[in-house]
Design a protein around this motif. Structure first.
Motif, mmCIF file in Angstrom:
data_model
loop_
_atom_site.group_PDB
_atom_site.id
_atom_site.type_symbol
_atom_site.label_atom_id
_atom_site.label_comp_id
_atom_site.label_asym_id
_atom_site.label_seq_id
_atom_site.Cartn_x
_atom_site.Cartn_y
_atom_site.Cartn_z
ATOM 1 N N GLY A 281 2.446 3.840 -2.965
ATOM 2 C CA GLY A 281 2.052 4.920 -2.083
ATOM 3 C C GLY A 281 2.977 4.969 -0.877
ATOM 4 O O GLY A 281 3.661 3.986 -0.562
ATOM 5 N N HIS A 282 3.009 6.127 -0.200
ATOM 6 C CA HIS A 282 3.924 6.279 0.944
ATOM 7 C C HIS A 282 3.657 5.247 2.035
ATOM 8 O O HIS A 282 4.566 4.838 2.745
ATOM 9 C CB HIS A 282 3.795 7.691 1.514
ATOM 10 C CG HIS A 282 4.390 8.721 0.610
ATOM 11 N ND1 HIS A 282 3.796 9.105 -0.575
ATOM 12 C CD2 HIS A 282 5.536 9.431 0.704
ATOM 13 C CE1 HIS A 282 4.541 10.014 -1.172
ATOM 14 N NE2 HIS A 282 5.603 10.234 -0.422
ATOM 15 N N GLY A 283 2.416 4.829 2.131
ATOM 16 C CA GLY A 283 2.040 3.873 3.181
ATOM 17 C C GLY A 283 2.597 2.479 2.975
ATOM 18 O O GLY A 283 2.485 1.632 3.853
ATOM 19 N N LEU A 284 3.179 2.206 1.819
ATOM 20 C CA LEU A 284 3.780 0.881 1.569
ATOM 21 C C LEU A 284 5.303 0.924 1.515
ATOM 22 O O LEU A 284 5.957 -0.110 1.521
ATOM 23 C CB LEU A 284 3.259 0.309 0.244
ATOM 24 C CG LEU A 284 1.805 -0.176 0.230
ATOM 25 C CD1 LEU A 284 1.383 -0.548 -1.189
ATOM 26 C CD2 LEU A 284 1.611 -1.371 1.156
ATOM 27 N N VAL B 123 -1.903 11.293 4.255
ATOM 28 C CA VAL B 123 -0.934 10.858 3.256
ATOM 29 C C VAL B 123 -1.654 10.021 2.179
ATOM 30 O O VAL B 123 -2.733 9.478 2.422
ATOM 31 C CB VAL B 123 0.201 10.057 3.951
ATOM 32 C CG1 VAL B 123 -0.231 8.644 4.278
ATOM 33 C CG2 VAL B 123 1.481 10.076 3.147
ATOM 34 N N ASP B 124 -1.079 9.956 0.980
ATOM 35 C CA ASP B 124 -1.606 9.110 -0.102
ATOM 36 C C ASP B 124 -3.055 9.439 -0.474
ATOM 37 O O ASP B 124 -3.881 8.540 -0.674
ATOM 38 C CB ASP B 124 -1.519 7.617 0.280
ATOM 39 C CG ASP B 124 -0.098 7.081 0.188
ATOM 40 O OD1 ASP B 124 0.730 7.690 -0.524
ATOM 41 O OD2 ASP B 124 0.181 6.050 0.822
ATOM 42 N N PRO C 117 -1.880 0.952 0.589
ATOM 43 C CA PRO C 117 -2.355 0.077 1.669
ATOM 44 C C PRO C 117 -3.790 0.445 2.049
ATOM 45 O O PRO C 117 -4.341 1.421 1.518
ATOM 46 C CB PRO C 117 -1.385 0.418 2.811
ATOM 47 C CG PRO C 117 -1.067 1.853 2.591
ATOM 48 C CD PRO C 117 -1.056 2.054 1.100
ATOM 49 N N TYR D 235 4.618 12.012 8.266
ATOM 50 C CA TYR D 235 3.720 12.952 7.585
ATOM 51 C C TYR D 235 2.506 13.376 8.405
ATOM 52 O O TYR D 235 1.830 14.335 8.049
ATOM 53 C CB TYR D 235 3.193 12.322 6.286
ATOM 54 C CG TYR D 235 4.261 11.985 5.289
ATOM 55 C CD1 TYR D 235 4.965 12.984 4.621
ATOM 56 C CD2 TYR D 235 4.576 10.651 5.012
ATOM 57 C CE1 TYR D 235 5.956 12.673 3.699
ATOM 58 C CE2 TYR D 235 5.567 10.330 4.094
ATOM 59 C CZ TYR D 235 6.248 11.340 3.445
ATOM 60 O OH TYR D 235 7.225 11.030 2.534
ATOM 61 N N VAL E 165 5.051 4.521 11.202
ATOM 62 C CA VAL E 165 6.057 5.069 10.289
ATOM 63 C C VAL E 165 5.556 6.335 9.582
ATOM 64 O O VAL E 165 6.189 7.396 9.652
ATOM 65 C CB VAL E 165 6.476 4.005 9.247
ATOM 66 C CG1 VAL E 165 7.522 4.579 8.299
ATOM 67 C CG2 VAL E 165 7.008 2.770 9.944
ATOM 68 N N ASN E 166 4.441 6.217 8.890
ATOM 69 C CA ASN E 166 3.962 7.367 8.122
ATOM 70 C C ASN E 166 3.317 8.430 8.993
ATOM 71 O O ASN E 166 3.362 9.616 8.666
ATOM 72 C CB ASN E 166 3.001 6.909 7.027
ATOM 73 C CG ASN E 166 3.785 6.383 5.850
ATOM 74 O OD1 ASN E 166 4.401 7.138 5.110
ATOM 75 N ND2 ASN E 166 3.830 5.073 5.723
ATOM 76 N N HIS F 230 7.668 1.708 3.519
ATOM 77 C CA HIS F 230 8.502 1.176 4.606
ATOM 78 C C HIS F 230 8.650 -0.337 4.475
ATOM 79 O O HIS F 230 9.519 -0.938 5.086
ATOM 80 C CB HIS F 230 7.919 1.558 5.968
ATOM 81 C CG HIS F 230 6.585 0.950 6.268
ATOM 82 N ND1 HIS F 230 5.440 1.355 5.638
ATOM 83 C CD2 HIS F 230 6.221 -0.020 7.143
ATOM 84 C CE1 HIS F 230 4.412 0.658 6.101
ATOM 85 N NE2 HIS F 230 4.867 -0.185 7.009
ATOM 86 N N ARG F 231 7.800 -0.951 3.659
ATOM 87 C CA ARG F 231 7.904 -2.398 3.448
ATOM 88 C C ARG F 231 8.925 -2.745 2.365
ATOM 89 O O ARG F 231 9.230 -3.910 2.140
ATOM 90 C CB ARG F 231 6.540 -2.977 3.086
ATOM 91 C CG ARG F 231 5.499 -2.783 4.186
ATOM 92 C CD ARG F 231 4.191 -3.463 3.825
ATOM 93 N NE ARG F 231 3.167 -3.203 4.837
ATOM 94 C CZ ARG F 231 3.053 -3.848 5.988
ATOM 95 N NH1 ARG F 231 3.907 -4.801 6.268
ATOM 96 N NH2 ARG F 231 2.099 -3.553 6.858
#
Lengths: 630, 82
Positions: free
Chosen positions: B13-16, A245-246, B76, A241, A236-237, B18-19
């Motif tokens: 954060g962006h990595g979470l 990221v993050d 994450p 991106y 997804v990320n 989608h959950r």
């Protein structure tokens, strides 16, 4: 007729100009799969121990794998290998884009360069037509100028070009090879090997379809990944991106290197994160050949620096190396440095690390304003960092020292500078903190190529019973392992995880495409028609990794060369990881345990039994012959 | 979770995201003594998927108790190259 591969290697003798075709039999492919294994088989059989990495005895190999070039996500890559002029050990690097798949579509599985040309040359490949051509007019040119001129000369506007720029010609010790301006075989200084052989580029146009054993199954697998990504269920990320990221999370956890790994706080991390880049200077996302993950960011900028989008955009490693580790929070300067490194073909990780090291040396008074030629090499000075890239590529002024890499520069400076040169086997650490990810402390030390982030295991996902642990069932890891552990549980996880990552390097596929272990097996079977298993593939990875360690043993590397730099052992200055570090004795015990688990001796060299078990007893013969010769 | 005295902001954060179907931030009123793991569950996340916890910009843990006005950020695991 084989499926997935042609059985044909090109051998180019640069000393004589002779180009010949060699054939490999099916057993060779079945045993080795591709990538690292093809390279190591060649180097161990043909290269004399002790060869000068920048001399005619070094051998430079470009290798694909049995599934390379098949239209399925992750199959675009190629591997490059030689003896590294940076480490003196084996040099192995992998790269995406389109070049590797184009080589396969031209009918070639690998190219072996031996000897050394007296004058600059380039290799032109249009399917079966292979010519070594004069590159005198290209020498000194950037990778973009080279790509444009070669395509014109060949009359092939769609030729794919793996090229070097002036940095590699000037033998910057960490020079790299750039595929089509954007994708780097970045590590180990393989561009300098190419420069020493005076090969400016390899331009390829391939027009053939690659026959596969089960086309319907290949199409079905390709569609499965494409649908998963499109539905927002997979990668997804990475799709949205790309890498990086993050970064705020990386900063607060201590993973992100700050100011030459000193570990001070860096709240500006969010300003250089991939999501910020997407909102500000990102022009678009691009893909490698046939890939639905599409994770390559492209930056376009007019001011304060003009950044050419043809050179792509910075990945996480670049953002860390020329950004946070230099204290630079300006995405424009980071992107400009990325562009320059791709134009001149120098590794962004090593170049950024050399500058970060120099900034610390400058601030400590070990380098003066006279040494730097007037450059204020202070942390946070993005403009000085960008100027340093130009100097390094041309080996001008302070650039001459930094072109040797932080490790050798520290030795020359002396006066305690070696204590803050952060490397393993002269290879600068990639942008992941081993005091945070303890598996990296082990992985960086044992890696045959020096500190590496690709085949290393990143263990943060394995501390809870989450998704990573569920997936790790495929390699027999069934319960979480504490992050701070260096015990047998961590060694076992690191060894097996490293072999999973090495598998990508023999299939020469991409780790950013989330194929499951079973799908990896399915892909190999559908493409080749072989009957295989994940056990078989993992053994292939283990074979390659142990062959790499055997190569290093021939070159005199042993347990003393598997270490963690001083700075990575003590506590960080501020924030996370300030209450201790890595106990060197505990790390040594973990490394000894790793050797034993892998079937290596006390020096970390594969035993005869290990090599026989891996079906490469001939490597043990090579080692014994070397020992007999003294 | 019952209404309480502390007002806390939880940011993912962006990595979470989608959950949580894209939801990035939520303000919560929570009782005294609430631990961060409670906020994670209230957000609909599996605590096993949360690797990095930041409270007021400083590294924290799922077991830490939140205070009024806190900004809690969750991330994450960080993989290779990510």
């Amino acid at each position: 007729m084989p499926y997935g591969y042609s059985g044909k290697f090109l051998r180019v003798n640069l000393s004589t100009g002779a180009v010949k075709v060699e054939e490999r039999d099916d057993t060779y492919y079945r045993r080795y799969f591709g990538g690292w294994s093809f390279i190591l088989d060649t180097l161990l059989r043909e290269m004399p121990a002790g060869a000068d990495p920048l001399g005619p005895d070094n051998i430079l190999v470009f290798a694909t794998g049995v599934v390379s070039g098949v239209p399925i996500s992750g199959s675009a890559r190629n591997a490059v290998g030689a003896k590294s002029p940076l480490t003196g050990a084996v040099g192995l690097s992998e790269v995406g884009g389109f070049w590797g798949s184009e080589l396969k579509r031209a009918g070639w599985d690998a190219i072996i360069f031996e000897g050394q040309s007296e004058r600059p040359v380039y290799l032109s490949i249009v399917d079966e037509v292979v010519e070594l051509r004069d590159a005198g007019a290209l020498w000194g040119r950037t990778t973009k100028e080279t790509l444009e001129q070669v395509r014109q000369e060949m009359g092939e506007p769609r030729a794919r070009v793996a090229a070097i720029g002036p940095g590699a010609e000037n033998l910057v010790r960490y020079a790299c090879i750039i595929n089509d301006l954007k994708d780097a075989a970045g590590r180990c200084g393989l561009g300098a090997v190419m420069g020493s052989k005076r090969v400016k580029c390899i331009a390829v146009r391939g027009t053939k379809d690659i026959p596969v054993a089960d086309p319907d199954r290949v199409r079905e697998l390709a569609r499965t990944m494409a649908r998963g990504v499109a539905a927002g269920e997979l990668a997804v990320n990475m799709h949205k991106y790309g890498t990086g990221v993050d970064l705020a999370g990386g900063e607060v956890s201590g993973n992100l290197p700050i100011r030459n790994w000193q570990g001070t706080r860096f709240p500006e991390a969010k300003d250089i994160s991939a999501e910020t880049l997407a909102e500000t200077i990102r022009a678009r996302m691009e893909a490698c050949y046939a890939c639905s993950v599409r994770c390559k960011k492209v930056v376009a900028l007019e001011a304060p620096y003009k950044v050419d989008p043809d050179y792509g955009g910075p990945e996480y490693e670049t953002i860390g190396a020329v950004g946070s580790n230099c204290g630079v929070s300006d995405l424009a300067a980071i992107s400009k440095a990325n562009e320059l490194c791709n134009a001149y073909s120098i590794d962004t990780i090593a170049a950024g690390s050399a500058v970060a090291f120099a900034m610390e040396a400058y601030e400590r008074g070990l380098l003066t304003i006279e040494d730097t030629g007037g450059l204020e090499l202070r942390f946070g000075n993005g403009d000085a960092m960008v100027q340093a890239m130009e100097l390094i590529a041309r080996r001008e002024g302070i650039g001459g020292l930094l072109a040797e890499g932080a490790a050798l520069a520290a030795k020359r400076i002396g006066r305690g500078a070696e204590d803050f040169a952060v490397h393993v086997k002269n290879q600068d650490l990639p942008m992941h903190e081993p005091r945070y990810k303890r598996a990296l402390a082990i992985s960086y030390a044992v890696s045959p190529t020096g500190a590496d982030h690709c085949h290393a295991l990143h263990d943060t996902g394995y501390t809870t019973a989450g998704e990573s642990i569920r997936r790790a069932g495929a390699i027999g890891i069934v319960e979480p392992v504490p992050l701070e552990s260096l015990g047998p549980d961590k060694v076992r996880l690191t060894a097996r995880g490293t072999m999973q990552n090495t598998l990508y390097n023999i299939l020469v596929t991409c780790m950013f495409v989330p194929w499951t272990p079973q799908q990896q097996v399915d892909i190999v079977e559908a493409v080749t028609g072989w009957k295989t298993s994940y056990f078989d593939l993992m053994k292939g990875a283990e074979r390659a990794f142990s062959m790499a360690r055997a190569f290093n043993a021939r070159e005199g590397f042993g347990a003393k060369d598997d270490y963690l730099p001083l700075r990575s052992q003590g506590p960080r200055a501020e924030g996370a990881l300030t209450d201790g570090g890595i106990d060197p004795a505990a790390l040594r015990e973990a490394l000894d345990n790793y050797y034993a688990m892998m079937g290596w001796d006390a020096e970390g060299c594969p035993t005869r039994a290990c090599l026989e078990e891996l079906d490469v007893a001939w490597v043990a013969d090579v080692l014994e012959l070397d020992r007999a010769r003294g | 979770m019952s209404e309480g005295t502390a007002r806390v902001t939880v940011r993912l954060g962006h990595g979470l995201r989608h959950r949580t179907c894209g939801e990035a931030e939520r303000e919560m009123r929570v009782p005294d003594g609430t631990r961060i793991v409670h906020l994670v569950v209230a957000f609909g996340l599996d605590p096993a998927e949360v690797s990095i916890v930041s409270r007021q910009g400083t590294l924290s843990s799922l077991e830490d108790v939140v205070a009024d006005g806190d900004l809690v950020e969750l991330y994450p695991p960080i993989g290779g190259g990510c």
